[in-house]
Design a protein around this motif. Structure first.
Motif, mmCIF file in Angstrom:
data_model
loop_
_atom_site.group_PDB
_atom_site.id
_atom_site.type_symbol
_atom_site.label_atom_id
_atom_site.label_comp_id
_atom_site.label_asym_id
_atom_site.label_seq_id
_atom_site.Cartn_x
_atom_site.Cartn_y
_atom_site.Cartn_z
ATOM 1 N N LYS A 45 2.490 1.684 -3.481
ATOM 2 C CA LYS A 45 1.367 2.116 -4.246
ATOM 3 C C LYS A 45 1.061 3.773 -4.137
ATOM 4 C CE LYS A 45 -3.317 1.207 -5.966
ATOM 5 N NZ LYS A 45 -4.610 0.196 -5.707
ATOM 6 N N ALA A 46 0.981 3.903 -3.021
ATOM 7 C CA ALA A 46 0.943 5.585 -2.860
ATOM 8 C C ALA A 46 2.121 6.322 -3.240
ATOM 9 C CB ALA A 46 0.489 5.728 -1.159
ATOM 10 N N LYS A 47 3.078 5.886 -2.879
ATOM 11 C CA LYS A 47 4.301 6.400 -3.550
ATOM 12 C C LYS A 47 4.613 6.639 -5.024
ATOM 13 C CE LYS A 47 6.402 7.487 0.480
ATOM 14 N NZ LYS A 47 6.499 8.896 0.877
ATOM 15 N N GLU A 48 3.999 5.573 -5.589
ATOM 16 C CA GLU A 48 3.845 5.297 -7.077
ATOM 17 C C GLU A 48 2.900 6.476 -7.689
ATOM 18 O OE1 GLU A 48 3.212 1.649 -8.354
ATOM 19 O OE2 GLU A 48 5.166 0.701 -7.959
ATOM 20 N N GLU A 49 1.636 6.579 -6.960
ATOM 21 C CA GLU A 49 0.745 7.633 -7.266
ATOM 22 C C GLU A 49 1.341 9.078 -7.033
ATOM 23 O OE1 GLU A 49 -2.596 6.775 -5.022
ATOM 24 O OE2 GLU A 49 -3.359 4.988 -6.236
ATOM 25 N N GLU A 50 1.810 9.252 -5.932
ATOM 26 C CA GLU A 50 2.550 10.533 -5.646
ATOM 27 C C GLU A 50 3.733 10.861 -6.775
ATOM 28 O OE1 GLU A 50 4.905 12.907 -2.175
ATOM 29 O OE2 GLU A 50 4.437 10.813 -2.032
ATOM 30 N N GLU A 55 0.705 -1.119 0.040
ATOM 31 C CA GLU A 55 -0.017 0.221 0.114
ATOM 32 C C GLU A 55 0.972 1.249 -0.085
ATOM 33 O OE1 GLU A 55 -2.588 -0.415 3.228
ATOM 34 O OE2 GLU A 55 -3.906 -1.816 2.337
ATOM 35 N N LYS A 56 1.944 1.159 0.791
ATOM 36 C CA LYS A 56 2.844 2.312 0.804
ATOM 37 C C LYS A 56 3.634 2.659 -0.648
ATOM 38 C CE LYS A 56 3.863 2.404 5.855
ATOM 39 N NZ LYS A 56 4.947 2.382 6.909
#
Length: 255
Positions: A88-93, A85-86
């Motif tokens: 994925k969040a970094k990739e979106e950022e 999850e972290k």
């Protein structure tokens, strides 16, 4: 003799002492042996219990050691999910920041192009006011040239009679003057052309209010209404911008 019987025998007393000491030693040995047997027997009795009890503890410790391994699997999977999850969040950022950077880069490039274009326009149109004031001089020269008919230039008058102090006739002087004015007019137009100031004559073209200024309208037979039939003053452009609109006459509808 009686006295001799009552008097103790040294040899017999010594023997008695030795017997008593050996008896005491034997008694001590028996007591020590009995005490060692009493201590050894309970220890042997309790030994199997201790061994079985330690084995039971060992088995419990082994089971307790296996149970955390089973509990570690859900904990490990939960940690993996959290890490995913972290990530994925970094990739979106990162994607968001990349798109913002691309927009900013595009805006910066557009700003550079607009700034270069404005700089070029400022350079090109810096002489707009000066050129507008100079066009009046050009018009005067053009009128001076038109004031002399071509017939007068092609057929000059005969030579002036002697005595008036003239080397040439009036026609020859007029022709020279006309040539000088024409050359001045041509050089002035060439100088303006260096700064992208060019003339245009709209005679015969449809009337365009963005480039033409109508001075009058007249019904002209054979001319389509709205057509420029006469140019009083030619127009000028500085690059693609109108510096001065052409002053024209427009054909009117005769119906």
């Amino acid at each position: 003799m009686i006295f001799s019987l009552l008097q103790p025998d040294p040899t017999s007393s010594q023997t008695l002492k030795m017997n008593l000491s050996s008896s005491f030693q034997l008694l001590r040995t028996c007591a020590a042996a009995s005490s060692s047997r009493a201590v050894t027997r309970p220890a042997l009795r309790t030994l199997p219990g201790r061994v079985s009890q330690s084995r039971r503890y060992y088995s419990e410790d082994k089971a307790a050691g296996e149970q955390p391994k089973e509990d570690a699997k859900p904990q490990e999977s939960s940690e993996k999910n959290e890490v995913a999850e972290k990530l994925k969040a970094k990739e979106e950022e990162v994607t968001d920041l990349k798109s913002r950077l691309q927009y900013l880069q595009a805006d910066f490039l557009n700003l550079q192009r607009n700034a270069a274009k404005e700089k070029e326009q400022t350079k090109d149109f810096a002489i707009t006011r000066f050129a507008s004031d100079l066009l009046e001089t050009v018009d005067v020269l053009a009128i001076a040239i038109k004031s002399v008919p071509h017939a007068a230039l092609s057929n000059p008058a005969p030579s002036t009679p002697a005595g008036q102090g003239l080397d040439k006739s009036h026609g020859a002087y007029l022709k020279d003057l006309h040539t000088g004015v024409e050359m001045t007019h041509r050089m002035l137009l060439q100088t303006l052309a260096k700064y992208h100031v060019t003339p245009f004559d709209p005679t015969g073209e449809p009337f365009d209010p963005n480039h033409h200024e109508a001075l009058y309208q007249a019904p002209i037979p054979g001319k389509e209404p709205g057509t420029v039939v006469d140019t009083q003053k030619i127009g000028y452009k500085i690059k693609d911008r109108v510096l001065r609109a052409a002053q024209v006459g427009v054909a009117q509808d005769t119906s």
